[in-house]
Write a protein that holds these residues in place. Structure first.
Motif, PDB file in Angstrom:
ATOM      1  N   ARG A  19     -10.921  15.150   3.299  1.00 21.20           N
ATOM      2  CA  ARG A  19     -10.371  16.184   2.690  1.00 21.20           C
ATOM      3  C   ARG A  19     -10.984  17.428   3.715  1.00 21.20           C
ATOM      4  NH1 ARG A  19     -12.163  20.596   1.446  1.00 21.20           N
ATOM      5  NH2 ARG A  19     -14.561  19.755   2.335  1.00 21.20           N
ATOM      6  N   ARG A  20      -9.971  18.377   3.886  1.00 24.44           N
ATOM      7  CA  ARG A  20     -10.544  19.796   4.372  1.00 24.44           C
ATOM      8  C   ARG A  20      -9.760  20.660   3.727  1.00 24.44           C
ATOM      9  NH1 ARG A  20      -6.006  17.732   4.826  1.00 24.44           N
ATOM     10  NH2 ARG A  20      -4.811  17.580   6.888  1.00 24.44           N
ATOM     11  N   SER A  21     -10.259  21.933   3.749  1.00 23.24           N
ATOM     12  CA  SER A  21      -9.771  23.060   3.234  1.00 23.24           C
ATOM     13  C   SER A  21      -8.339  23.279   3.824  1.00 23.24           C
ATOM     14  CB  SER A  21     -10.504  24.426   3.264  1.00 23.24           C
ATOM     15  OG  SER A  21     -11.822  23.972   2.920  1.00 23.24           O
ATOM     16  N   ARG A  23      -5.392  26.338   3.979  1.00 23.86           N
ATOM     17  CA  ARG A  23      -5.251  27.554   3.809  1.00 23.86           C
ATOM     18  C   ARG A  23      -3.794  28.157   4.091  1.00 23.86           C
ATOM     19  NH1 ARG A  23      -9.962  26.640   6.392  1.00 23.86           N
ATOM     20  NH2 ARG A  23     -12.064  27.621   5.286  1.00 23.86           N
ATOM     21  N   TYR A 143     -11.418  26.853  -1.603  1.00 26.77           N
ATOM     22  CA  TYR A 143     -12.266  27.872  -2.491  1.00 26.77           C
ATOM     23  C   TYR A 143     -12.263  29.307  -2.164  1.00 26.77           C
ATOM     24  CZ  TYR A 143     -14.387  23.803  -4.523  1.00 26.77           C
ATOM     25  OH  TYR A 143     -14.500  22.605  -5.216  1.00 26.77           O
ATOM     26  N   ILE A 144     -12.314  30.281  -2.675  1.00 31.09           N
ATOM     27  CA  ILE A 144     -12.388  31.914  -2.186  1.00 31.09           C
ATOM     28  C   ILE A 144     -13.632  32.356  -2.947  1.00 31.09           C
ATOM     29  CG2 ILE A 144     -11.252  34.124  -2.387  1.00 31.09           C
ATOM     30  CD1 ILE A 144      -9.950  32.345  -0.223  1.00 31.09           C
ATOM     31  N   GLY A 145     -14.675  32.627  -2.088  1.00 33.27           N
ATOM     32  CA  GLY A 145     -15.869  32.923  -2.513  1.00 33.27           C
ATOM     33  C   GLY A 145     -15.852  34.448  -3.018  1.00 33.27           C
ATOM     34  N   ARG A 181     -13.541  19.400   9.451  1.00 36.55           N
ATOM     35  CA  ARG A 181     -14.158  20.221  10.053  1.00 36.55           C
ATOM     36  C   ARG A 181     -15.564  19.491  10.285  1.00 36.55           C
ATOM     37  NH1 ARG A 181     -10.688  23.945   7.684  1.00 36.55           N
ATOM     38  NH2 ARG A 181      -9.273  23.478   8.929  1.00 36.55           N
ATOM     39  N   ARG A 183     -19.470  18.757  10.734  1.00 37.85           N
ATOM     40  CA  ARG A 183     -20.708  18.838   9.838  1.00 37.85           C
ATOM     41  C   ARG A 183     -22.019  18.486  10.490  1.00 37.85           C
ATOM     42  NH1 ARG A 183     -17.199  20.652   6.847  1.00 37.85           N
ATOM     43  NH2 ARG A 183     -17.075  19.994   4.528  1.00 37.85           N
ATOM     44  N   TYR A 219     -10.523  26.661  15.989  1.00 40.55           N
ATOM     45  CA  TYR A 219     -10.718  27.015  14.654  1.00 40.55           C
ATOM     46  C   TYR A 219     -10.662  28.797  14.449  1.00 40.55           C
ATOM     47  CZ  TYR A 219     -13.021  26.924  10.005  1.00 40.55           C
ATOM     48  OH  TYR A 219     -13.165  27.139   8.603  1.00 40.55           O
TER      49      TYR A 219
HETATM   50  C1  LIG Z   1     -18.206  28.480  -2.505  1.00 39.33           C
HETATM   51  C2  LIG Z   1     -17.221  28.473  -1.471  1.00 39.33           C
HETATM   52  C3  LIG Z   1     -16.748  29.317  -1.222  1.00 39.33           C
HETATM   53  C4  LIG Z   1     -15.779  29.690   0.100  1.00 39.33           C
HETATM   54  N1  LIG Z   1     -14.887  30.727   0.356  1.00 39.33           N
HETATM   55  C5  LIG Z   1     -14.121  30.778   1.181  1.00 39.33           C
HETATM   56  C6  LIG Z   1     -13.285  31.877   1.471  1.00 39.33           C
HETATM   57  O1  LIG Z   1     -13.467  32.817   0.934  1.00 39.33           O
HETATM   58  N2  LIG Z   1     -12.212  31.938   2.335  1.00 39.33           N
HETATM   59  C7  LIG Z   1     -11.854  30.676   2.976  1.00 39.33           C
HETATM   60  O2  LIG Z   1     -11.106  30.495   3.976  1.00 39.33           O
HETATM   61  N3  LIG Z   1     -12.768  29.557   2.926  1.00 39.33           N
HETATM   62  C8  LIG Z   1     -13.716  29.353   1.685  1.00 39.33           C
HETATM   63  N4  LIG Z   1     -14.413  28.435   1.628  1.00 39.33           N
HETATM   64  C9  LIG Z   1     -14.277  27.145   2.542  1.00 39.33           C
HETATM   65  C10 LIG Z   1     -15.180  26.989   3.488  1.00 39.33           C
HETATM   66  O3  LIG Z   1     -15.096  27.841   4.612  1.00 39.33           O
HETATM   67  C11 LIG Z   1     -14.580  25.663   3.924  1.00 39.33           C
HETATM   68  O4  LIG Z   1     -15.298  24.547   2.925  1.00 39.33           O
HETATM   69  C12 LIG Z   1     -15.788  24.950   5.089  1.00 39.33           C
HETATM   70  O5  LIG Z   1     -15.662  25.898   6.222  1.00 39.33           O
HETATM   71  C13 LIG Z   1     -15.821  23.789   5.627  1.00 39.33           C
HETATM   72  O6  LIG Z   1     -14.382  23.424   5.745  1.00 39.33           O
HETATM   73  P1  LIG Z   1     -13.713  21.867   5.030  1.00 39.33           P
HETATM   74  O7  LIG Z   1     -13.691  22.423   3.677  1.00 39.33           O
HETATM   75  O8  LIG Z   1     -12.432  22.109   5.821  1.00 39.33           O
HETATM   76  O9  LIG Z   1     -14.427  21.058   5.452  1.00 39.33           O
HETATM   77  C14 LIG Z   1     -15.373  28.346   0.629  1.00 39.33           C
HETATM   78  C15 LIG Z   1     -16.083  27.315   0.301  1.00 39.33           C
HETATM   79  C16 LIG Z   1     -16.799  27.070  -0.744  1.00 39.33           C
HETATM   80  C17 LIG Z   1     -17.495  26.024  -1.231  1.00 39.33           C
END
Ligand SMILES: Cc1cc2nc3c(=O)[nH]c(=O)nc-3n(C[C@H](O)[C@H](O)[C@H](O)COP(=O)(O)O)c2cc1C
Length: 264
Positions: A19-21, A23, A143-145, A181, A183, A219
């Motif tokens: 899993r990875r974020s 976008r 996620y978008i914090g 990504r 860790r 990145y």
């Molecule tokens: C609470 C939370 C808020 C986050 N907010 C953002 C965000 O606003 N924008 C974004 O691009 N990624 C956001 N992320 C994703 C993180 O950047 C990402 O999980 C982290 O860099 C690790 O990368 P990965 O998820 O690909 O393993 C958020 C993650 C979490 C858990």
């Protein structure tokens, strides 16, 4: 263990490790039954005393979705994401239930901090389950914090006192295949029989490891519009700089008070 159980165990581990974020999303609607399945999977997460102190708001209406994304400063390339959930900690429904029962409870006056903090854990576990369920269905997420304690989001969605927005969870069909990504090394986060501070040498090695891995992927240029030479150490310093954080802290504290999550 049966062959089938063995197979599904390795499938789950493979989902966790890959899993990875995401976008960038293709504009393809997600079937409504997937949306429901994702939220149902979220509900299967553990919950402190099974109080289930969370709410998930699906910003289904395109206009509302757009407003929520804007309010959270979501990058424009993500605006076509088909599904947006707002993950909220919520002790309000529990309090209403207790009032219905005419019970004496700690949520009617200042206090109840244990339950309020646990509600953030509850909601986070739901969110992670939802993320994994989305992966199982061939979807990606991020996620978008910017939703955290966001007054604009609270206004758009009519969030009342007792309900705190924590994060957006954006879900859709991936239009990118980034690598996972990096860790921290396991030895830095796994402490055996007691806490161990890392040495400066370990911290140095970790920073070098992060920089190498992130540079290899490009990145920060690809995902954060940063100039070449931007490093992980710039990232963590930028995110924690005192001045902008002081302003944010004051705003966050005032929202926490208004929503009943903090008092002092
Ligand atoms: C609470 C939370 C808020 C986050 N907010 C953002 C965000 O606003 N924008 C974004 O691009 N990624 C956001 N992320 C994703 C993180 O950047 C990402 O999980 C982290 O860099 C690790 O990368 P990965 O998820 O690909 O393993 C958020 C993650 C979490 C858990």
């Amino acid at each position: 263990m049966s062959q089938m159980a063995e197979k599904s165990k390795s499938k789950l581990l493979s989902i966790l490790f890959n899993r990875r974020s995401i976008r960038r999303f293709v504009y393809r609607p997600v079937p409504e039954e997937y949306v429901q399945k994702i939220v149902e999977a979220g509900q299967r997460a553990p919950s402190a005393c099974n109080l289930q102190t969370y709410s998930i708001i699906w910003a289904k209406d395109e206009k509302i979705k757009g407003k929520v994304l804007d309010a959270c400063w979501t990058p424009s390339q993500m605006k076509n994401v088909p599904v947006v959930f707002v993950i909220c900690a919520d002790f309000r429904r529990l309090r209403r239930t207790l009032e219905y029962l005419k019970a004496d409870h700690c949520l009617k006056q200042e206090g109840g901090y244990a339950i309020k903090l646990m509600s953030i854990i509850d909601a986070s576990l739901v969110a992670e389950n939802m993320t994994l369920a989305a992966e199982c269905l061939g979807l990606g997420s991020v996620y978008i914090g910017g939703a955290l304690t966001n007054r604009e989001v609270m206004k758009i969605l009519n969030l009342p006192e007792g309900v705190l927005p924590l994060t957006l969870l954006c879900v859709g069909y991936p239009d990118e295949q980034p690598p996972t990504r990096p860790r921290l090394p396991l030895s830095m986060i796994l402490h055996v029989n007691g806490y161990r501070d890392p040495s400066d040498e370990e911290i140095k090695m970790f920073l070098e490891h992060m920089d190498d891995a992130l540079a290899k992927e490009g990145y920060y240029q690809k995902y954060s519009n940063q100039k070449p030479g931007f490093r992980y150490s710039n990232n963590i310093q930028g995110k924690t700089a005192t001045k902008p954080m002081q302003k944010a802290d004051a705003e966050i504290l005032s929202v926490l008070k208004e929503t009943g999550f903090a008092f002092a």
